[in-house]
Design an enzyme around this catalytic site. Structure first.
Site: not given
Ligand code: CIR
Length: 263
Positions: A169, A256
């Site tokens: 990511h 996250c």
């Protein structure tokens, strides 16, 4: 409220408890399964750290059918002005959007949806000037363009950027430390993406510490990266080390595990 105030001033968060199935979470490279009890205690300590940083935390129940659902950052994006339901790029995670939707409707008057394509919250970095959307194996151009349209409705400007190849990511390799400072891997910094910012380069070998989390006056950092902790400490940041060694085995970091906003 101006966007610069919303970058890291938060008083509310949503998290989801890990399920025993978290040991089967997705990973690019197998470094062994995480240990469930270890993930559970890391998650509990994380929630405590969010509360200590000044946030009211809503804890959602574990979802056995979705091993990665503890990473609530990926199926949604939230701001003071409203929430956006995303569409994760990994097929086994796509059902997580439907699961997080009720909690968003409970907390936000406006809940928008990604019109098309794919986008993971882990690819989205909110900075004072723009919301950077990193194209990656999880976020495609259709998703990024659709997201820009929805961001506009909430008064935010989206900007498409590239995630370096081989990086899961965008925020696996960078985080915002304050209005003008980015914690970033040397590889991502070399791309010139953060030219307008002060770049704090991660020490070699401590690249996974890039996924740090600034909340109000504190910066949460994965506890095992001592050189990064020292570097930020010396730069005057108030650092809180948080254990994240088990979740790192399934490619996750500190951003996250929560959705964060100022209510
Ligand atoms: C995945 O591959 O989707 C999970 N194992 C890790 C997700 C990490 N999320 C994030 O960086 N926002």
């Amino acid at each position: 409220m101006p966007i610069s105030k919303t970058c890291y001033h938060f008083n509310s968060a949503i998290v989801r408890k890990p399920s025993p199935s978290v040991v089967n979470g997705l990973r690019a490279e197998d470094r062994g399964n995480p240990n469930f009890d270890g993930v559970k205690s890391e998650h509990e300590a994380y929630v405590e750290a969010l509360e200590a940083a000044g946030m009211a935390v809503t804890v959602l129940p574990a979802l056995d059918a979705f091993p990665d659902s503890v990473f609530v950052e990926d199926p949604a994006l939230v701001f003071s002005e409203g929430a956006i339901l995303l569409r994760p790029g990994a097929v086994p995670r796509q059902g997580e959007t439907k699961e997080i939707a009720p909690a968003l409707h409970d907390n936000f008057d406006r809940v928008l949806e990604l019109p098309n394509g794919y986008a993971d919250g882990g690819d989205i970095l909110v900075t004072p000037d723009s919301v950077k959307i990193g194209l990656s194996a999880r976020t495609d151009l259709a998703g990024a363009n659709g997201l820009i349209d929805q961001l506009k409705k909430l008064g935010h400007k989206g900007e498409i950027v590239n995630t370096p190849k081989g990086v899961l990511h965008f925020k696996t390799a960078c985080s915002l430390l304050d209005e003008e400072t980015i914690l970033v891997t040397s590889h991502m910094s070399e791309s010139g993406l953060f030219e307008g910012f002060r770049n704090m380069i991660l020490p070699e070998g401590e690249e996974p510490a890039a996924n740090a989390l600034r909340i109000n006056e504190t910066v949460l950092i994965s506890a095992k990266y001592e050189r990064t902790i020292d570097m930020l400490d010396q730069a005057g940041f108030s650092v809180v080390p948080v254990k994240a060694a088990e979740i790192e085995k399934i490619d996750a970091g500190l951003s996250c595990m929560s959705l964060r906003w100022f209510a």
